[in-house]
Design a protein around this motif. Structure first.
Motif, PDB file in Angstrom:
ATOM      1  N   ALA A   9       0.830  -1.206   0.000  1.00 21.89           N
ATOM      2  CA  ALA A   9       0.000   0.000   0.000  1.00 21.89           C
ATOM      3  C   ALA A   9       0.867   1.259   0.000  1.00 21.89           C
ATOM      4  N   MET A  10       0.529   2.223   0.840  1.00 15.41           N
ATOM      5  CA  MET A  10       1.218   3.518   0.805  1.00 15.41           C
ATOM      6  C   MET A  10       2.691   3.438   1.199  1.00 15.41           C
ATOM      7  N   LEU A  11       3.107   2.362   1.842  1.00 12.49           N
ATOM      8  CA  LEU A  11       4.531   2.232   2.184  1.00 12.49           C
ATOM      9  C   LEU A  11       5.395   2.092   0.940  1.00 12.49           C
ATOM     10  N   ARG A  12       4.795   1.699  -0.171  1.00 10.48           N
ATOM     11  CA  ARG A  12       5.543   1.602  -1.432  1.00 10.48           C
ATOM     12  C   ARG A  12       5.969   2.965  -1.946  1.00 10.48           C
ATOM     13  N   ASP A  13       5.357   4.020  -1.410  1.00  9.12           N
ATOM     14  CA  ASP A  13       5.786   5.373  -1.756  1.00  9.12           C
ATOM     15  C   ASP A  13       7.053   5.759  -0.999  1.00  9.12           C
ATOM     16  N   ILE A  14       7.369   5.017   0.053  1.00 12.59           N
ATOM     17  CA  ILE A  14       8.503   5.341   0.913  1.00 12.59           C
ATOM     18  C   ILE A  14       9.702   4.437   0.632  1.00 12.59           C
ATOM     19  N   LEU A  15       9.456   3.150   0.445  1.00 12.83           N
ATOM     20  CA  LEU A  15      10.552   2.214   0.184  1.00 12.83           C
ATOM     21  C   LEU A  15      10.134   1.265  -0.936  1.00 12.83           C
ATOM     22  N   PRO A  16      11.094   0.566  -1.539  1.00 13.71           N
ATOM     23  CA  PRO A  16      10.753  -0.333  -2.646  1.00 13.71           C
ATOM     24  C   PRO A  16       9.733  -1.389  -2.223  1.00 13.71           C
ATOM     25  N   ALA A  17       8.927  -1.822  -3.171  1.00 11.02           N
ATOM     26  CA  ALA A  17       7.900  -2.828  -2.888  1.00 11.02           C
ATOM     27  C   ALA A  17       8.518  -4.120  -2.379  1.00 11.02           C
ATOM     28  N   GLU A  18       9.678  -4.469  -2.910  1.00  9.01           N
ATOM     29  CA  GLU A  18      10.362  -5.677  -2.465  1.00  9.01           C
ATOM     30  C   GLU A  18      11.860  -5.492  -2.670  1.00  9.01           C
ATOM     31  N   HIS A  19      12.617  -5.762  -1.634  1.00  7.38           N
ATOM     32  CA  HIS A  19      14.076  -5.684  -1.750  1.00  7.38           C
ATOM     33  C   HIS A  19      14.738  -6.496  -0.643  1.00  7.38           C
ATOM     34  N   ASP A  20      16.013  -6.747  -0.817  1.00  8.63           N
ATOM     35  CA  ASP A  20      16.792  -7.463   0.182  1.00  8.63           C
ATOM     36  C   ASP A  20      17.544  -6.454   1.041  1.00  8.63           C
ATOM     37  N   ALA A  21      17.466  -6.649   2.350  1.00  5.50           N
ATOM     38  CA  ALA A  21      18.179  -5.790   3.292  1.00  5.50           C
ATOM     39  C   ALA A  21      19.272  -6.614   3.949  1.00  5.50           C
ATOM     40  N   GLU A  22      20.423  -6.029   4.094  1.00  2.56           N
ATOM     41  CA  GLU A  22      21.558  -6.665   4.756  1.00  2.56           C
ATOM     42  C   GLU A  22      21.581  -6.185   6.201  1.00  2.56           C
ATOM     43  N   VAL A  23      21.487  -7.129   7.157  1.00  2.00           N
ATOM     44  CA  VAL A  23      21.518  -6.796   8.580  1.00  2.00           C
ATOM     45  C   VAL A  23      22.512  -7.717   9.276  1.00  2.00           C
ATOM     46  N   PRO A  24      23.062  -7.285  10.396  1.00  3.32           N
ATOM     47  CA  PRO A  24      24.013  -8.138  11.120  1.00  3.32           C
ATOM     48  C   PRO A  24      23.333  -9.381  11.684  1.00  3.32           C
ATOM     49  N   GLY A  25      24.099 -10.454  11.842  1.00  2.00           N
ATOM     50  CA  GLY A  25      23.588 -11.653  12.482  1.00  2.00           C
ATOM     51  C   GLY A  25      23.070 -11.323  13.868  1.00  2.00           C
ATOM     52  N   GLY A  26      22.008 -11.983  14.283  1.00  2.00           N
ATOM     53  CA  GLY A  26      21.428 -11.725  15.591  1.00  2.00           C
ATOM     54  C   GLY A  26      20.463 -10.551  15.611  1.00  2.00           C
ATOM     55  N   SER A  27      20.150 -10.002  14.446  1.00  3.23           N
ATOM     56  CA  SER A  27      19.236  -8.858  14.388  1.00  3.23           C
ATOM     57  C   SER A  27      17.814  -9.275  14.716  1.00  3.23           C
ATOM     58  N   THR A  28      17.033  -8.285  15.108  1.00  5.55           N
ATOM     59  CA  THR A  28      15.614  -8.472  15.406  1.00  5.55           C
ATOM     60  C   THR A  28      14.786  -7.679  14.398  1.00  5.55           C
ATOM     61  N   VAL A  29      13.487  -7.911  14.429  1.00  7.52           N
ATOM     62  CA  VAL A  29      12.602  -7.131  13.563  1.00  7.52           C
ATOM     63  C   VAL A  29      12.737  -5.645  13.897  1.00  7.52           C
ATOM     64  N   GLY A  30      12.813  -5.310  15.169  1.00  5.85           N
ATOM     65  CA  GLY A  30      12.985  -3.920  15.572  1.00  5.85           C
ATOM     66  C   GLY A  30      14.265  -3.316  15.016  1.00  5.85           C
TER      67      GLY A  30
END
Length: 92
Positions: A9-30
């Motif tokens: 929905a409207m979040l597609r105006d802010i960030l890509p509809a689908e993409h891969d994000a690189e995060v450190p091991g042990g990351s949380t949703v937050g």
């Protein structure tokens, strides 16, 4: 580790509809959402109250399951997970 992020929905105006994000091991949703909010202006305001609480009308799913039932923002992430962000939607 890589996590797939899907925005709807409207979040597609802010960030890509689908993409891969690189995060450190042990990351949380937050942690992922903090990372994304720093990268995409306006995302934090769309997802969180000024106190940093997920807005009542925002649904966040990890691998198809609402994080509300699996630890909230403290829900751990694993390599290859998919996090979906659903803002409110209206229509009829």
């Amino acid at each position: 580790m890589q996590v797939k992020v899907r925005a709807f929905a409207m979040l597609r105006d802010i960030l890509p509809a689908e993409h891969d994000a690189e995060v450190p091991g042990g990351s949380t949703v937050g942690g992922l959402l903090d990372h994304l909010s720093a990268r995409y202006p306006g995302l934090g305001e769309a997802l969180f109250t000024p106190e940093g609480v997920v807005r009542d009308y925002v649904n966040i799913l990890k691998n198809g399951r609402n994080i509300h039932f699996s630890g909230g923002l403290a829900t751990p992430l694993d390599d290859g997970d998919t996090v979906a962000l659903f803002p409110p939607a209206a229509g009829g």
